[in-house]
Design a protein around this motif. Structure first.
Motif, mmCIF file in Angstrom:
data_model
loop_
_atom_site.group_PDB
_atom_site.id
_atom_site.type_symbol
_atom_site.label_atom_id
_atom_site.label_comp_id
_atom_site.label_asym_id
_atom_site.label_seq_id
_atom_site.Cartn_x
_atom_site.Cartn_y
_atom_site.Cartn_z
ATOM 1 N N THR A 1 10.790 -10.641 12.911
ATOM 2 C CA THR A 1 9.844 -11.016 11.858
ATOM 3 C C THR A 1 8.876 -12.099 12.320
ATOM 4 O O THR A 1 8.059 -12.560 11.531
ATOM 5 C CB THR A 1 10.591 -11.533 10.614
ATOM 6 N N SER B 1 3.585 -9.678 7.947
ATOM 7 C CA SER B 1 2.944 -9.385 6.667
ATOM 8 C C SER B 1 2.074 -8.132 6.736
ATOM 9 O O SER B 1 1.767 -7.524 5.708
ATOM 10 C CB SER B 1 2.085 -10.579 6.219
ATOM 11 N N SER C 1 12.039 -5.248 -0.002
ATOM 12 C CA SER C 1 13.077 -5.640 0.947
ATOM 13 C C SER C 1 12.585 -5.647 2.392
ATOM 14 O O SER C 1 13.130 -6.375 3.230
ATOM 15 C CB SER C 1 14.288 -4.712 0.814
ATOM 16 N N ALA D 1 9.475 -6.563 3.251
ATOM 17 C CA ALA D 1 8.685 -7.791 3.337
ATOM 18 C C ALA D 1 9.568 -9.023 3.463
ATOM 19 O O ALA D 1 9.259 -9.953 4.221
ATOM 20 C CB ALA D 1 7.764 -7.921 2.128
ATOM 21 N N ASP D 2 10.691 -9.043 2.722
ATOM 22 C CA ASP D 2 11.547 -10.229 2.784
ATOM 23 C C ASP D 2 12.650 -10.111 3.836
ATOM 24 O O ASP D 2 13.573 -10.935 3.894
ATOM 25 C CB ASP D 2 12.143 -10.566 1.411
ATOM 26 N N THR E 1 15.163 -8.126 4.299
ATOM 27 C CA THR E 1 16.542 -7.812 3.929
ATOM 28 C C THR E 1 16.843 -6.320 4.061
ATOM 29 O O THR E 1 18.004 -5.906 3.926
ATOM 30 C CB THR E 1 16.835 -8.253 2.477
#
Length: 243
Positions: free
Chosen positions: A82, A108, A222, A224-225, A227
């Motif tokens: 990321t 992003s 999920s 994007a974050d 997870t």
């Protein structure tokens, strides 16, 4: 080159670093480059032991780069970073990402999930009798703002798989992509298509080792974050004859 002729690799690296196309260095990077040039010179050594030391160091460094890339592997065998474009002082991670994702966007903009293995940890290989299947449960994969895609690559410099069908990915925009009766979506990976499998859902793979990359452009939810964990790739067991 690192494996076969590491000194030649270092010469080419030195040439690339000195190229006017290479972006300007930070003071720290410039100091590293200068220190290397002082030690390496032009790569011609009168003492063979020095050449062997450079070769051993280069191979060890490359092994660490590969290990760092693999250290980001999840339980299903997928590798995900990321911090692309925002490495900070993680120089080994920067090299690891560049080794496998030469042209990457920040998280992003796009998210990447990469694997060399199936869900059992066995290396992906197109010689497997019936190939593989990647099945996203109903409601998956998470829909990005733009699109998602699944692409197969050969181990050689992460090249696309040449195939007579001229097909290089299965994506959310693939025409006639079909879902299963339970709402899931299956992508079939094999050298030849399976009878009864929708052509749009088939992804050609080579006769030998390969790897798979899932891309999400415009991550949301999920993805994007960070997870989200993609489902494992499994060996396909066809119900009908293989052709």
């Amino acid at each position: 080159l690192v494996a076969r002729t590491p000194i030649e690799f270092l010469r080419q690296l030195q040439e690339a670093v000195a190229s006017p196309r290479t972006p300007p260095f930070t003071p720290y990077e410039q100091a590293l480059s200068d220190a290397f040039n002082n030690l390496f010179g032009n790569g011609e050594f009168t003492n063979p032991a020095v050449s062997l030391d450079f070769a051993a160091g280069t191979r060890a460094a490359h092994a660490e780069i590969v290990n760092r890339y693999l250290s980001h592997t999840d339980a299903n065998g997928w590798i995900n970073f990321t911090n692309i474009g925002a490495w900070g002082d993680q120089v080994i991670e920067r090299s690891a990402i560049t080794e496998y994702i030469q042209f990457g966007n920040g998280h992003s903009t796009a998210a990447y999930y990469h694997t060399f293995v199936d869900g059992q940890g066995a290396a992906l290989n197109g010689n497997t009798p019936h190939g593989y299947v990647l099945t996203f449960p109903a409601g998956q994969p998470p829909q990005p703002k733009r699109f998602w895609s699944v692409t197969a690559y050969t181990p050689d410099a992460i090249e696309l798989v040449l195939n007579p069908a001229g097909k290089y990915l299965v994506a959310s925009y693939t025409q006639d992509l079909q879902t299963n009766l339970d709402g899931s979506t299956s992508i079939y990976m094999s050298r030849l298509p399976q009878r009864g499998v929708p052509a749009a859902n088939w992804l050609p793979v080579p006769n030998g080792p390969f790897n798979i990359m899932i891309r999400f452009y415009g991550p949301q939810g999920s993805v994007a974050d960070a997870t989200y964990v993609p489902p494992p790739i499994t060996r396909f067991k066809p119900a009908g004859p293989w052709y």
